[in-house]
Design an enzyme around this catalytic site. Sequence first.
Site, PDB file in Angstrom:
ATOM      1  N   SER A  95      56.118  64.992  13.472  1.00 13.89           N
ATOM      2  CA  SER A  95      56.038  63.835  14.735  1.00 13.89           C
ATOM      3  C   SER A  95      57.262  63.398  15.111  1.00 13.89           C
ATOM      4  O   SER A  95      57.389  62.651  16.192  1.00 13.89           O
ATOM      5  CB  SER A  95      55.019  62.878  14.366  1.00 13.89           C
ATOM      6  OG  SER A  95      55.482  61.978  13.665  1.00 13.89           O
ATOM      7  N   LYS A 138      51.632  53.130  14.799  1.00 14.11           N
ATOM      8  CA  LYS A 138      53.026  53.423  15.179  1.00 14.11           C
ATOM      9  C   LYS A 138      53.317  52.248  16.377  1.00 14.11           C
ATOM     10  O   LYS A 138      54.387  51.815  16.443  1.00 14.11           O
ATOM     11  CB  LYS A 138      53.224  54.729  15.639  1.00 14.11           C
ATOM     12  CG  LYS A 138      53.261  55.796  14.637  1.00 14.11           C
ATOM     13  CD  LYS A 138      53.179  57.233  15.325  1.00 14.11           C
ATOM     14  CE  LYS A 138      53.569  58.234  14.133  1.00 14.11           C
ATOM     15  NZ  LYS A 138      53.323  59.660  14.576  1.00 14.11           N
TER      16      LYS A 138
END
Lengths: 192, 192, 192, 192, 192, 192
Positions: A95, A138
């Site tokens: 990611s 996140k």
Amino acid sequence: RYGQADTEDQVGVANGLAYTTVGGDTLQIEVSLSPGKGKLILTGKLGDVMKESAQTAFSYVRSKATELGIEANFHEHHDIHIHVPEGAVPKDGPSAGITMAVALISALTGRPVRRDVGMTGEITLRGRVLPIGGVKEKSLGAHRAGLKTIILPKDNEKDIDDVPKSIREGLTFLTVSTMDEVLDIAIGGSNK
Amino acid sequence: RYGQADTEDQVGVANGLAYTTVGGDTLQIEVSLSPGKGKLILTGKLGDVMKESAQTAFSYVRSKATELGIEANFHEHHDIHIHVPEGAVPKDGPSAGITMAVALISALTGRPVRRDVGMTGEITLRGRVLPIGGVKEKSLGAHRAGLKTIILPKDNEKDIDDVPKSIREGLTFLTVSTMDEVLDIAIGGSNK
Amino acid sequence: RYGQADTEDQVGVANGLAYTTVGGDTLQIEVSLSPGKGKLILTGKLGDVMKESAQTAFSYVRSKATELGIEANFHEHHDIHIHVPEGAVPKDGPSAGITMAVALISALTGRPVRRDVGMTGEITLRGRVLPIGGVKEKSLGAHRAGLKTIILPKDNEKDIDDVPKSIREGLTFLTVSTMDEVLDIAIGGSNK
Amino acid sequence: RYGQADTEDQVGVANGLAYTTVGGDTLQIEVSLSPGKGKLILTGKLGDVMKESAQTAFSYVRSKATELGIEANFHEHHDIHIHVPEGAVPKDGPSAGITMAVALISALTGRPVRRDVGMTGEITLRGRVLPIGGVKEKSLGAHRAGLKTIILPKDNEKDIDDVPKSIREGLTFLTVSTMDEVLDIAIGGSNK
Amino acid sequence: RYGQADTEDQVGVANGLAYTTVGGDTLQIEVSLSPGKGKLILTGKLGDVMKESAQTAFSYVRSKATELGIEANFHEHHDIHIHVPEGAVPKDGPSAGITMAVALISALTGRPVRRDVGMTGEITLRGRVLPIGGVKEKSLGAHRAGLKTIILPKDNEKDIDDVPKSIREGLTFLTVSTMDEVLDIAIGGSNK
Amino acid sequence: RYGQADTEDQVGVANGLAYTTVGGDTLQIEVSLSPGKGKLILTGKLGDVMKESAQTAFSYVRSKATELGIEANFHEHHDIHIHVPEGAVPKDGPSAGITMAVALISALTGRPVRRDVGMTGEITLRGRVLPIGGVKEKSLGAHRAGLKTIILPKDNEKDIDDVPKSIREGLTFLTVSTMDEVLDIAIGGSNK
Ligand SMILES: [Ca+2]
Ligand SMILES: [Ca+2]
Ligand SMILES: [Ca+2]
Ligand SMILES: [Ca+2]
Ligand SMILES: [Ca+2]
Ligand SMILES: [Ca+2]
Ligand SMILES: [Ca+2]
Ligand SMILES: [Ca+2]
Ligand SMILES: [Ca+2]
Ligand SMILES: [Ca+2]
Ligand SMILES: [Ca+2]
Ligand SMILES: [Ca+2]
């Protein structure tokens, strides 16, 4: 304080978003160039998937060099080092792919990266952006670090409504399918 | 006696601080140059994190060579060896990062390192200094070895008051956020 | 008989002292040069610490080449092989460091090593000599092999009185802190 | 039949003696040269000790090239392959050292090896010959294969009387301490 | 259908015989050349013994290049790839040695291999052919695949009468001790 | 949406078919070229068999370069990267062999790949196409992703009738034995 947004836009550094067992966090990707012969050095206790992701980001940049305003033969004169502090903390997964590409392009063009932008997304060799996990955590980590704008893969659009409203209101979410869109947001005056 | 402060400032050697299960200790980082082609040799039973930390310190120095007064192409003519005695004792962790950078810069510029200074801190590729552990134990070790000044990361400022008063009074603690500050303290007449 | 002192001083060979579960022993370090490109070849079932110790000795010699009377660019024209017979016996530890340095310097300068001298000590990159273990057993082994002089690290001075009197009387113990002192003893006419 | 003495002296092949759990055996060491750049290729399911022994034999030959009548720079123009049939049988230990050296020297000088000679002994970098195990079993294997002369290390002299008398009478035992002596016996007209 | 004899003689392909837990089978060895620098690439899930066997076959061919009508420096201009389909099936052992040598020589000379010939045998560096196992099962596999001629090592002559009579009558068995004999059979108009 | 057929024919990308424990799926093979020296970079968490398959496809392309309209020395000026998203998902097996060859040839010739075609088959060094598993599941995955044409190995013809009729009617199945046939279908205007 390390882990907080920088106070100036910088060259060769981009903010990634990580998702650990203890919640979301930001991680800075640093890139430096040295006179050399095209070696790619990867440090920061990176797992195999993250190393392959860095290699994919690097090949993307190399294959699009001209288009991105980068000297085509930069690899003949430079070694490239990608480092992810903090060096004792294991990191893995695909990611950070787009973040590594942004930091690389910034270092190679000399154009600064917007310091208030955090980003997360898998990169493919053609510059497509694939979905990732942990959008909620996140986002919390990005908010805590003082970031203002979050770049997410288009296929993660559906996950934004899982972010608590109070956090969501303090952040701008931008979704993308290609590296071109990422660069338009993250790097000022990109010409790609 | 090995493990005691040197009696003269030296080139290519810097005092690090270690933190083991049996307490704090000093460890000297030695750097030597030989005619060669830019190979980085790392010895002293170093773990992977410490090796990556050395590589990060090396890339920091290479990318800032001109600024630091180092010939930009030194890597084309020299091999660099970083050794940490005692060779049978396993060592790991990122906290010798700034010490390795100082020893490298000293070896490459020929400027001596202050022999009464001990230092501990993770280095990033841009030369930022990140916090480390074991401030109390490392301070005791530094004191025992006869050091006078301790360089610590700014983010470890809060740990200084854990050092016993008697020790604290015999030491000067200086906290830093960047390698520039480290060099101003550790290397006399630094021009960076 | 293998394991006994040679009958003539030789070039590229030095007597080390080993300490095994069955007592002390001598081991000869052999160095040969061949036309080549600076490769360092290490054989004799050496463990990682001993290999790193060889590398450290090699870098010490390379960085001091001019001072030692060795052509600065020897590594461009030669491969260096360090071998420790007996090839099936595992060996490890840093204590053959100074012996490997002596054998290397002898091979590179063509000056013979004193065949009646045995030596043991860890070497650092700067040529400092650090303490080792097994002084008593190594002395017994040296005596058995017919050696006359033993070079020990200064920090092992305190261990000499553990050697049985009868053995001690047949041996001269010389203690050292630097490779310079080692060379003055082991290599005739050293100009280091 | 494979495993029997050849019917003609050959270049680049020498007879070694092996000692396995099922008794003694001969093994042929084959060496071939190809245009190349000095690579040493080792095949035949060799263990680490045997590979290091091959490397030691190779360095011995390289460092004595001129003395042995071999062009000093042969390694710049040739790759060297040492193979020990039978490829599926694991082999290890240092005792084929002198056999590998003989096969190498034969291949590099074009001088044939005596086909009726078997040999066993560890080689050191200086060409000393160290003792090995299994003299009795190896002698039986050599006899069975039709060999006439056995080269043994001097330090194995004491083991010859363990070989059954009937076998001993059909074999000539020659003991040696150096490669020079080995070559005088095994290679016709050696000028070493 | 894959696994059946080809309908035309081809260059760079030879039929080997394999012996698995479920019986005998044929396997084709394919060799291709590309512009390159002498790299030997081995694929097809080959075990270590089979890889070493390929390397041995390759060195045999390189060392006999002139004799075989191959340009002595082909390795400076070509990479050589040896592949054994089917890529997911593990393969090992030395018995494809002569088949790999035949496929290599065919690719390098441009001379086709007889498509009705199957072969099995260990190769040595000098081109000797050593015995292998599974003659009965391999013969059945060869017959099933439509092959007509089987090349076997001389030392396997005794195993031919274990092949069922009905199969034996449909096959011609030729036994050999050297690669020269293999080439006379397998490659038309070989001048070896 | 990632995993759906592209909306335009593209260069350097081809659709493979995968077969996982949770059913069939498509996977895109991406190839990029960068200025370089012929390195082959493989990423996407590929297992050993899949890596060897990529190498086999690469050698096939290199050995047929002229025939395929590719500059014979492209490897001297380019590094080749083959990536298979999604980077965190392990992939293995030989069945993407022909897909990797198609993507490579497209990247090297600049000719686009038909975006509505999916393909599966093991490739050999000579360009033969060998059978694979999971035809039924792969067909379902291809249909779900919107593909129209499926290329299968000739030896898998018998498996087509296992695909549910409703799916089979929405797909065109083409079976092949050689890469030439694959290229005629997948790459427009191929001159192979
Ligand atoms: Ca953190
Ligand atoms: Ca949702
Ligand atoms: Ca200590
Ligand atoms: Ca505190
Ligand atoms: Ca001994
Ligand atoms: Ca004492
Ligand atoms: Ca045998
Ligand atoms: Ca006896
Ligand atoms: Ca088969
Ligand atoms: Ca029989
Ligand atoms: Ca998928
Ligand atoms: Ca069917």
